[in-house]
Design a protein around this motif. Structure first.
Motif, PDB file in Angstrom:
ATOM      1  N   GLY A 197      35.161 -15.877 -41.777  1.00  0.00           N
ATOM      2  CA  GLY A 197      36.146 -14.804 -41.801  1.00  0.00           C
ATOM      3  C   GLY A 197      35.524 -13.465 -42.158  1.00  0.00           C
ATOM      4  O   GLY A 197      35.851 -12.432 -41.557  1.00  0.00           O
ATOM      5  N   LEU A 198      34.616 -13.466 -43.133  1.00  0.00           N
ATOM      6  CA  LEU A 198      33.932 -12.230 -43.497  1.00  0.00           C
ATOM      7  C   LEU A 198      33.099 -11.697 -42.333  1.00  0.00           C
ATOM      8  O   LEU A 198      33.068 -10.486 -42.072  1.00  0.00           O
ATOM      9  CB  LEU A 198      33.049 -12.467 -44.722  1.00  0.00           C
ATOM     10  N   LEU A 199      32.424 -12.611 -41.639  1.00  0.00           N
ATOM     11  CA  LEU A 199      31.647 -12.175 -40.478  1.00  0.00           C
ATOM     12  C   LEU A 199      32.559 -11.606 -39.393  1.00  0.00           C
ATOM     13  O   LEU A 199      32.231 -10.600 -38.758  1.00  0.00           O
ATOM     14  CB  LEU A 199      30.836 -13.355 -39.924  1.00  0.00           C
ATOM     15  N   GLY A 200      33.705 -12.263 -39.179  1.00  0.00           N
ATOM     16  CA  GLY A 200      34.632 -11.780 -38.161  1.00  0.00           C
ATOM     17  C   GLY A 200      35.179 -10.403 -38.462  1.00  0.00           C
ATOM     18  O   GLY A 200      35.497  -9.644 -37.539  1.00  0.00           O
ATOM     19  N   VAL A 201      35.299 -10.052 -39.728  1.00  0.00           N
ATOM     20  CA  VAL A 201      35.807  -8.728 -40.095  1.00  0.00           C
ATOM     21  C   VAL A 201      34.692  -7.690 -40.111  1.00  0.00           C
ATOM     22  O   VAL A 201      34.878  -6.541 -39.677  1.00  0.00           O
ATOM     23  CB  VAL A 201      36.507  -8.802 -41.466  1.00  0.00           C
ATOM     24  N   THR A 202      33.509  -8.071 -40.619  1.00  0.00           N
ATOM     25  CA  THR A 202      32.428  -7.088 -40.780  1.00  0.00           C
ATOM     26  C   THR A 202      31.659  -6.821 -39.493  1.00  0.00           C
ATOM     27  O   THR A 202      31.129  -5.711 -39.320  1.00  0.00           O
ATOM     28  CB  THR A 202      31.449  -7.565 -41.862  1.00  0.00           C
ATOM     29  N   LEU A 203      31.595  -7.797 -38.598  1.00  0.00           N
ATOM     30  CA  LEU A 203      30.835  -7.578 -37.362  1.00  0.00           C
ATOM     31  C   LEU A 203      31.375  -6.409 -36.543  1.00  0.00           C
ATOM     32  O   LEU A 203      30.591  -5.568 -36.083  1.00  0.00           O
ATOM     33  CB  LEU A 203      30.804  -8.857 -36.525  1.00  0.00           C
ATOM     34  N   PRO A 204      32.695  -6.295 -36.296  1.00  0.00           N
ATOM     35  CA  PRO A 204      33.180  -5.128 -35.543  1.00  0.00           C
ATOM     36  C   PRO A 204      32.887  -3.803 -36.257  1.00  0.00           C
ATOM     37  O   PRO A 204      32.528  -2.810 -35.613  1.00  0.00           O
ATOM     38  CB  PRO A 204      34.687  -5.377 -35.423  1.00  0.00           C
ATOM     39  N   ILE A 205      33.046  -3.795 -37.601  1.00  0.00           N
ATOM     40  CA  ILE A 205      32.751  -2.567 -38.336  1.00  0.00           C
ATOM     41  C   ILE A 205      31.273  -2.212 -38.210  1.00  0.00           C
ATOM     42  O   ILE A 205      30.906  -1.045 -38.001  1.00  0.00           O
ATOM     43  CB  ILE A 205      33.152  -2.741 -39.814  1.00  0.00           C
ATOM     44  N   THR A 206      30.413  -3.218 -38.331  1.00  0.00           N
ATOM     45  CA  THR A 206      28.976  -2.991 -38.190  1.00  0.00           C
ATOM     46  C   THR A 206      28.633  -2.480 -36.803  1.00  0.00           C
ATOM     47  O   THR A 206      27.815  -1.560 -36.643  1.00  0.00           O
ATOM     48  CB  THR A 206      28.218  -4.293 -38.487  1.00  0.00           C
ATOM     49  N   ALA A 207      29.246  -3.086 -35.781  1.00  0.00           N
ATOM     50  CA  ALA A 207      28.958  -2.674 -34.404  1.00  0.00           C
ATOM     51  C   ALA A 207      29.367  -1.217 -34.168  1.00  0.00           C
ATOM     52  O   ALA A 207      28.623  -0.447 -33.556  1.00  0.00           O
ATOM     53  CB  ALA A 207      29.676  -3.599 -33.423  1.00  0.00           C
ATOM     54  N   VAL A 208      30.543  -0.839 -34.647  1.00  0.00           N
ATOM     55  CA  VAL A 208      30.997   0.542 -34.475  1.00  0.00           C
ATOM     56  C   VAL A 208      30.096   1.500 -35.247  1.00  0.00           C
ATOM     57  O   VAL A 208      29.703   2.565 -34.743  1.00  0.00           O
ATOM     58  CB  VAL A 208      32.463   0.682 -34.936  1.00  0.00           C
ATOM     59  N   ARG A 209      29.720   1.122 -36.470  1.00  0.00           N
ATOM     60  CA  ARG A 209      28.891   1.990 -37.304  1.00  0.00           C
ATOM     61  C   ARG A 209      27.539   2.259 -36.657  1.00  0.00           C
ATOM     62  O   ARG A 209      27.079   3.405 -36.595  1.00  0.00           O
ATOM     63  CB  ARG A 209      28.729   1.324 -38.669  1.00  0.00           C
ATOM     64  N   ASP A 210      26.891   1.188 -36.154  1.00  0.00           N
ATOM     65  CA  ASP A 210      25.552   1.378 -35.586  1.00  0.00           C
ATOM     66  C   ASP A 210      25.604   2.000 -34.194  1.00  0.00           C
ATOM     67  O   ASP A 210      24.750   2.815 -33.845  1.00  0.00           O
ATOM     68  CB  ASP A 210      24.824   0.036 -35.527  1.00  0.00           C
ATOM     69  N   THR A 211      26.598   1.611 -33.374  1.00  0.00           N
ATOM     70  CA  THR A 211      26.658   2.138 -32.012  1.00  0.00           C
ATOM     71  C   THR A 211      26.912   3.636 -32.004  1.00  0.00           C
ATOM     72  O   THR A 211      26.368   4.373 -31.164  1.00  0.00           O
ATOM     73  CB  THR A 211      27.760   1.410 -31.225  1.00  0.00           C
ATOM     74  N   THR A 212      27.732   4.105 -32.916  1.00  0.00           N
ATOM     75  CA  THR A 212      28.058   5.533 -32.951  1.00  0.00           C
ATOM     76  C   THR A 212      27.125   6.334 -33.856  1.00  0.00           C
ATOM     77  O   THR A 212      27.363   7.516 -34.098  1.00  0.00           O
ATOM     78  CB  THR A 212      29.511   5.719 -33.437  1.00  0.00           C
ATOM     79  N   PHE A 213      26.068   5.705 -34.365  1.00  0.00           N
ATOM     80  CA  PHE A 213      25.176   6.393 -35.299  1.00  0.00           C
ATOM     81  C   PHE A 213      24.594   7.692 -34.733  1.00  0.00           C
ATOM     82  O   PHE A 213      24.461   8.678 -35.464  1.00  0.00           O
ATOM     83  CB  PHE A 213      24.053   5.445 -35.732  1.00  0.00           C
ATOM     84  N   PRO A 214      24.200   7.752 -33.440  1.00  0.00           N
ATOM     85  CA  PRO A 214      23.658   9.017 -32.925  1.00  0.00           C
ATOM     86  C   PRO A 214      24.631  10.187 -32.990  1.00  0.00           C
ATOM     87  O   PRO A 214      24.215  11.342 -32.904  1.00  0.00           O
ATOM     88  CB  PRO A 214      23.301   8.674 -31.467  1.00  0.00           C
ATOM     89  N   LEU A 215      25.925   9.917 -33.150  1.00  0.00           N
ATOM     90  CA  LEU A 215      26.901  10.995 -33.176  1.00  0.00           C
ATOM     91  C   LEU A 215      26.953  11.711 -34.523  1.00  0.00           C
ATOM     92  O   LEU A 215      27.405  12.858 -34.596  1.00  0.00           O
ATOM     93  CB  LEU A 215      28.293  10.449 -32.832  1.00  0.00           C
ATOM     94  N   TYR A 216      26.492  11.034 -35.580  1.00  0.00           N
ATOM     95  CA  TYR A 216      26.675  11.640 -36.895  1.00  0.00           C
ATOM     96  C   TYR A 216      25.420  11.595 -37.777  1.00  0.00           C
ATOM     97  O   TYR A 216      25.457  12.041 -38.919  1.00  0.00           O
ATOM     98  CB  TYR A 216      27.831  10.949 -37.637  1.00  0.00           C
ATOM     99  N   TRP A 217      24.306  11.076 -37.270  1.00  0.00           N
ATOM    100  CA  TRP A 217      23.163  10.882 -38.152  1.00  0.00           C
ATOM    101  C   TRP A 217      22.590  12.198 -38.673  1.00  0.00           C
ATOM    102  O   TRP A 217      22.054  12.266 -39.782  1.00  0.00           O
ATOM    103  CB  TRP A 217      22.076  10.072 -37.432  1.00  0.00           C
ATOM    104  N   THR A 218      22.742  13.290 -37.883  1.00  0.00           N
ATOM    105  CA  THR A 218      22.184  14.574 -38.334  1.00  0.00           C
ATOM    106  C   THR A 218      22.948  15.153 -39.520  1.00  0.00           C
ATOM    107  O   THR A 218      22.433  16.040 -40.212  1.00  0.00           O
ATOM    108  CB  THR A 218      22.213  15.581 -37.178  1.00  0.00           C
TER     109      THR A 218
END
Length: 442
Positions: free
Chosen positions: A137-158
């Motif tokens: 259950g923890l993996l099912g909740v954290t995986l989407p958050i992790t995917a969104v966080r890393d995929t959109t990283f180029p938009l806010y890393w600066t």
């Protein structure tokens, strides 16, 4: 029966480029839908897993304090909580799959309750769900958050402070654009993991509950007797309803046509000597009525047991239904072996009723029919992208909440006659998903 996948009811022949694109689009949508449902199931399982962990801790403390006698006084309360949590898990599993039949109520006396096999099975489920179920259950909740966080990283890393951790794994720092793009690639990897693994994770999380919380083979046979009694009553009810439908079709259709033929032939026989032209006209009308009666008799015969099932099997029969549906419909059938004739006929009529109601009431633009046969079961899934709102026994499938429909009632009656299961999900705004689980029979 071989696997069959086709798009009918609105697709044009010879469209060699559009068809593969359409197929890829539907595969992608189906994969995304399966992943979304799996994540929702894992999240709901996380809720009961957290409660299971707290209850397991409470039971452990009760067992320890029982050594000095204090725990025996409070033991009934955690046991009642265990039974309540197990019932909640059964309800959760039933909303997302076949119903989990509960065992008989446990004894009220503490000693008998602790010796009850159903309580032992619930304790085993509690341990597994509070550990493996909680992790999944923890993996099912954290995986989407992790995917969104890393995929959109180029938009806010600066905008992030220097030396801030770049990845969700807690390693690495982004100093350049290539570093940021590498983090985005990691996010795409998370998305691939979500699409590929979350359905299996959801099944793994629910497996202990379906296996351990269901009535075991050692329970009182009266539960099964009551279930079979209800099934037999449903079968007799379905048989009587089918006989009334056939009688009504014959009485209102073919019988009236044949009476008309007899009246016209009698009138023509009396007119043949004095008015040959009028007699000839009556004979033509009699012939037309006889042809209509024959067509209606064929329709009634096909309604009893469609010949297409014997000629083309379940895949061909379902493809024919989809081709005749007013809503474009995609077919995906994978049933390697033939089912019992009665089961195939039931599956045919269920899909026919569902498609009829989709076309009449749902306002859908597309429908999908899936059939899978494995492990002695036949699983049907009918989905539409209509307005949803179906679900009550008096509501038609795909009705969008319209009262007075008989579709679901008839489908439930046919399924109950085979001791099968039905799950209907139809939130307002859609989509509507009807899942039917039938035994394949001998």
């Amino acid at each position: 029966m071989t696997a069959s996948t086709s798009e009918v009811g609105g697709a044009t022949a010879g469209d060699g480029v559009a068809a593969p694109r359409e197929s890829v689009r539907h595969i992608a949508l189906r994969t995304l839908g399966a992943a979304g449902r799996a994540i929702a199931q894992l999240a709901s399982g996380l809720n009961t897993a957290v409660l299971a962990g707290l209850l397991l801790l409470c039971l452990a403390l009760t067992a320890l304090t029982s050594l000095v006698g204090v725990g025996l006084l409070i033991a009934p309360a955690p046991l009642r909580a265990l039974h309540a949590l197990a019932g909640r898990e059964r309800d959760r599993l039933a909303r997302r799959g076949p119903e989990v039949i509960a065992p008989p109520p446990p004894p009220t006396r503490l000693r008998l309750a602790l010796a009850d096999p159903a309580t032992h099975r619930e304790l085993r489920w509690l341990v597994r769900h509070s550990t493996l179920g909680l992790l999944l259950g923890l993996l099912g909740v954290t995986l989407p958050i992790t995917a969104v966080r890393d995929t959109t990283f180029p938009l806010y890393w600066t905008f992030m402070p220097e030396n801030t951790t770049a990845t969700s794994l807690g390693i690495g720092h982004a100093h350049t654009w290539p570093d940021a793009l590498a983090v985005a690639l990691l996010g795409i990897g998370w998305i691939a993991i979500i699409l590929g693994l979350t359905p299996g994770m959801a099944r793994l999380q629910s497996a202990p509950g379906r296996r351990l919380l269901a009535a075991g083979p050692d329970v009182d046979l009266s539960l099964r007797v009551a279930e079979l009694t209800a099934t037999r009553a449903a079968a007799l009810d379905a048989h009587a309803t089918e006989l009334r439908r056939i009688e009504r079709s014959l009485h209102d259709g073919a019988q009236n046509r044949l009476v008309s033929v007899a009246v016209l032939l009698g009138a023509a026989r009396r007119m043949v000597a004095r008015d040959p032209a009028g007699a000839d006209e009556l004979l033509e009308r009699a012939q037309s009525a006889a042809e209509q009666a024959l067509a209606e008799l064929r329709t009634v015969a096909r309604g009893i047991l469609p010949p297409v099932l014997a000629d083309r099997g379940l895949a061909g029969a379902l493809s024919g239904l989809a081709a005749d549906c007013a809503v474009p419909c995609r077919i995906d059938v994978d049933v390697p072996e033939r089912c019992a004739a009665s089961v195939e006929a039931t599956a045919y009529f269920i899909v026919a009723e569902a498609l009829t109601n989709i076309a009449k009431h749902s306002g859908a633009r597309h429908a999908t029919i899936t059939a899978r046969g494995s492990g002695g079961r036949l699983v049907l899934r009918v989905e539409d992208d209509g307005q949803g709102g179906a679900g009550g026994p008096s509501q038609a499938f795909g009705s969008g909440g319209a009262e007075g429909g008989s579709g679901i009632t008839g489908i439930r009656r046919r399924i109950a006659a085979h001791d099968g299961g039905l799950t209907l999900t139809s939130p307002p705004g859609g989509p509507t998903v009807l899942t039917v689980d039938l035994p394949r029979g001998a």
